[in-house]
Design an enzyme around this catalytic site. Structure first.
Site, PDB file in Angstrom:
ATOM      1  N   SER A  46     -27.061  -8.944  66.609  1.00  0.00           N
ATOM      2  CA  SER A  46     -27.427  -7.555  66.315  1.00  0.00           C
ATOM      3  C   SER A  46     -26.239  -6.791  65.745  1.00  0.00           C
ATOM      4  CB  SER A  46     -27.977  -6.856  67.564  1.00  0.00           C
ATOM      5  OG  SER A  46     -27.022  -6.863  68.604  1.00  0.00           O
ATOM      6  N   GLU A  47     -25.029  -7.040  66.254  1.00  0.00           N
ATOM      7  CA  GLU A  47     -23.826  -6.446  65.686  1.00  0.00           C
ATOM      8  C   GLU A  47     -22.639  -7.394  65.757  1.00  0.00           C
ATOM      9  OE1 GLU A  47     -26.115  -2.643  66.609  1.00  0.00           O
ATOM     10  OE2 GLU A  47     -25.431  -4.212  67.965  1.00  0.00           O
ATOM     11  N   THR A  48     -21.768  -7.259  64.781  1.00  0.00           N
ATOM     12  CA  THR A  48     -20.471  -7.914  64.736  1.00  0.00           C
ATOM     13  C   THR A  48     -19.443  -6.838  64.441  1.00  0.00           C
ATOM     14  OG1 THR A  48     -21.410 -10.000  63.926  1.00  0.00           O
ATOM     15  CG2 THR A  48     -19.063  -9.640  63.533  1.00  0.00           C
ATOM     16  N   HIS A  77     -23.102  -0.865  72.459  1.00  0.00           N
ATOM     17  CA  HIS A  77     -22.590  -2.110  73.044  1.00  0.00           C
ATOM     18  C   HIS A  77     -21.426  -2.665  72.235  1.00  0.00           C
ATOM     19  CE1 HIS A  77     -24.692  -5.172  70.475  1.00  0.00           C
ATOM     20  NE2 HIS A  77     -23.970  -6.059  71.122  1.00  0.00           N
TER      21      HIS A  77
END
Length: 280
Positions: A46-48, A77
């Protein structure tokens, strides 16, 4: 070919692999925008995030946050996971709090025992949804009109809008038609009933991001920060509560919300699951 220290973390869960995963690349100052975007797409998380030297002298570090499709000015997060990675790599904050620089500005983070918490950033958009948008979301979630108790914009940089349903099971039963939610970030919240719901939380939340590599988010700091400002602002939640998220995905996310005066803090556990080096 340059190499970079790399960590993959689990955020908002004290149980490994039951929270929200995050990839973090440290010392990423020499990477181009395209390299960051390409790597984020490749991780399919979902995110990096990518940690860099701060531009603002008040900040301890700078972070850039990418989904599989775009860069975000802020996300929850990734904020806690990036901070944990920075501290574990030897980062020493200038003061009692850690100051993160991101595209929305400076974000304060603090240690809460073994957990971390960030201060909820101000909402960029609040207020009611227009009738046409609310109807679009209702249809996409296959809800009857009377099932939506309240709705509100809770956008603090990630574009979130939120609906409230009457009970936890209604949230868990949702089966979105993602094709009808493209371009939207939709959160759904309901209070838990301690007499009926066997859960150590006061609210159940789900977060949907249609069109992204991970269309449902297992534990979402930015969404819960926005929802907390909504609920607390309208007297719909106590000054301290716990959110359960990810249940429908087999996860066990727990987000802790605490209001102290005018400040709202969003916290949870973070753990490192993978460490190594990355060549780009």
């Amino acid at each position: 070919m340059p190499t970079f220290d790399f960590k993959q973390l689990d955020v908002f869960s004290s149980v490994a692999l039951k929270g929200n995963p995050l990839a973090v690349v440290l010392g990423a100052d020499c990477l181009s925008d395209q390299q960051m975007a390409d790597f984020a797409q490749w991780t399919n998380l979902s995110e990096t995030t990518f940690l860099l030297q701060p531009r603002d002298p008040r900040a301890d570090y700078r972070v850039r946050i990418f989904t599989t499709t775009q860069e975000l000015p802020f996300a929850g997060h990734p904020t806690l996971g990036s901070c944990h990675a920075w501290l574990q790599a030897g980062g020493v904050p200038r003061g009692s709090e850690i100051i993160q620089e991101c595209e929305i500005g400076l974000v304060r983070i603090r240690r809460q025992g073994q957990e971390l918490a960030f201060i909820a950033p101000p909402l960029l958009r609040s207020g009611s949804l227009d009738a046409e948008l609310l109807e679009r979301v209702r249809v996409a979630l296959n809800l009857e009109p009377e099932a939506i108790v309240r709705s509100q914009w809770v956008d603090n940089g990630a574009g979130w809008l939120a609906l409230m349903l009457a009970d936890r099971q209604a949230v868990l039963d949702l089966q979105p038609d993602y094709s009808k939610l493209l371009g939207l970030a939709v959160g759904v919240v309901a209070p838990c009933d301690p007499s009926r719901d066997d859960v150590d939380a006061q609210f159940e939340v789900r977060g949907f991001i249609a069109g992204d590599g991970a269309p449902e988010d297992p534990a979402t700091g930015s969404l819960n920060a926005g929802v907390a400002q909504w609920l607390l602002g309208e007297g719909l939640a106590p000054s301290q509560y716990v959110v359960s998220q990810g249940t429908a995905m087999g996860r066990a996310g727990r987000i802790r919300v605490q209001q102290q005066g005018d400040e709202i803090w969003i916290g949870g556990a973070v753990s490192v699951c993978i460490e190594g080096s990355l060549s780009l």
